[in-house]
Scaffold this active site. Structure first.
Site, PDB file in Angstrom:
ATOM      1  N   GLN A  80      17.374  51.964  18.735  1.00  0.00           N
ATOM      2  CA  GLN A  80      16.923  52.196  17.241  1.00  0.00           C
ATOM      3  C   GLN A  80      15.941  51.208  17.597  1.00  0.00           C
ATOM      4  O   GLN A  80      16.072  49.615  17.203  1.00  0.00           O
ATOM      5  CB  GLN A  80      18.299  51.671  17.033  1.00  0.00           C
ATOM      6  N   ARG A  86      20.486  55.048  12.082  1.00  0.00           N
ATOM      7  CA  ARG A  86      20.839  56.375  13.739  1.00  0.00           C
ATOM      8  C   ARG A  86      20.546  57.561  13.451  1.00  0.00           C
ATOM      9  O   ARG A  86      20.175  58.395  14.459  1.00  0.00           O
ATOM     10  CB  ARG A  86      23.083  55.616  13.661  1.00  0.00           C
ATOM     11  N   ASP A 149      33.033  48.358  16.859  1.00  0.00           N
ATOM     12  CA  ASP A 149      33.247  48.015  15.434  1.00  0.00           C
ATOM     13  C   ASP A 149      34.319  47.283  15.466  1.00  0.00           C
ATOM     14  O   ASP A 149      35.293  46.350  14.235  1.00  0.00           O
ATOM     15  CB  ASP A 149      33.241  49.213  14.271  1.00  0.00           C
ATOM     16  N   ARG A 152      34.388  44.019  16.525  1.00  0.00           N
ATOM     17  CA  ARG A 152      33.796  43.166  15.448  1.00  0.00           C
ATOM     18  C   ARG A 152      34.420  42.630  14.098  1.00  0.00           C
ATOM     19  O   ARG A 152      34.520  41.788  14.424  1.00  0.00           O
ATOM     20  CB  ARG A 152      32.391  44.174  14.591  1.00  0.00           C
ATOM     21  N   HIS A 176      30.833  56.045  14.055  1.00  0.00           N
ATOM     22  CA  HIS A 176      30.603  54.702  14.692  1.00  0.00           C
ATOM     23  C   HIS A 176      29.284  54.731  13.530  1.00  0.00           C
ATOM     24  O   HIS A 176      27.848  55.042  14.322  1.00  0.00           O
ATOM     25  CB  HIS A 176      30.593  54.467  16.166  1.00  0.00           C
TER      26      HIS A 176
END
Length: 227
Positions: A80, A86, A149, A152, A176
């Protein structure tokens, strides 16, 4: 002995191989990359950690070296770019997958494929479709999904609550990506619902704190890429 293939020897692929060596997952790891020198260099570097880790063989190879692999981690693709979503990645990485996935399936038709390339949910769907065209069941294709995620979310909650994140149960579901959902109502700390834990400890967890955690989980990739 369990052989694991890693296709794509960039940061994600090499980190995955390193983590498997440190934790003793599998017995042989084969790194593959379009840039053969990169794959060889990463494989050598990780192999040199084996004396202080677990007894694994780590080497670079070609797609033919995936023969009899039980698992193949698909980490190939373009990264990216700053400011790129994304979904903008999709077109660039779909081209990579249409080239690479058939080669993996040709040589390791019985392997479970774990997809880590973004946008991961769509890339996993694409991989499952390519597999299905060859009569390979969809359940052998797994995406990393919102595992990252979720990690996180737990780590940021742990920091806010001053609790080891291993004791925090919290989940991010859905895509995601930018539309993911943080399930605040299901958060528990050592088995205690978040609201009860906050009240018992007289902690501050107002809307702005929650919004900040949400932003850091949802947009973590952008902050990391920018840095």
């Amino acid at each position: 002995a369990m052989k694991i293939g890693v296709v794509g020897s960039g940061l994600v692929g090499a980190s995955a191989a390193y983590a498997m060596v440190m934790r003793g997952v599998g017995r042989e790891i084969v790194l593959i990359d379009k840039n053969e020198k990169r794959a060889q260099a990463e494989a050598d570097d990780i192999l040199h950690a084996v004396p202080f880790a677990e007894p694994l063989t780590v080497r670079s190879g070609q797609y033919a070296d995936l023969k009899d692999a039980r698992v193949v981690i698909m980490a190939a693709g373009v990264n990216q770019k700053p400011g790129e979503t994304r979904l903008q990645l999709l077109e660039r990485n779909a081209a990579v997958f249409n080239d690479v996935i058939p080669q993996i399936l040709d040589h390791a038709p019985k392997a479970v494929i774990v997809v880590a390339t973004n946008p991961v949910d769509i890339m996993t769907h694409l991989t499952a479709r390519i597999a299905a065209e060859r009569g390979i069941p969809r359940h052998r294709v797994i995406g990393s999904g919102t595992t990252l995620d979720t990690a996180r979310f737990r780590s940021l909650l742990g920091r806010q609550l001053k609790v080891d994140s291993h004791h925090i149960h919290a989940y991010v579901i859905g895509e995601h990506g930018d539309s993911e959902v943080l399930t605040w109502s299901l958060v528990s700390v050592g088995g205690i619902p978040l609201e009860d834990f906050i009240q018992a400890r007289h902690l501050e967890m107002n809307d702005s704190v929650r919004a900040d955690i949400d932003d850091r989980v949802r947009h973590a990739a952008y902050h990391i890429i920018e840095g």
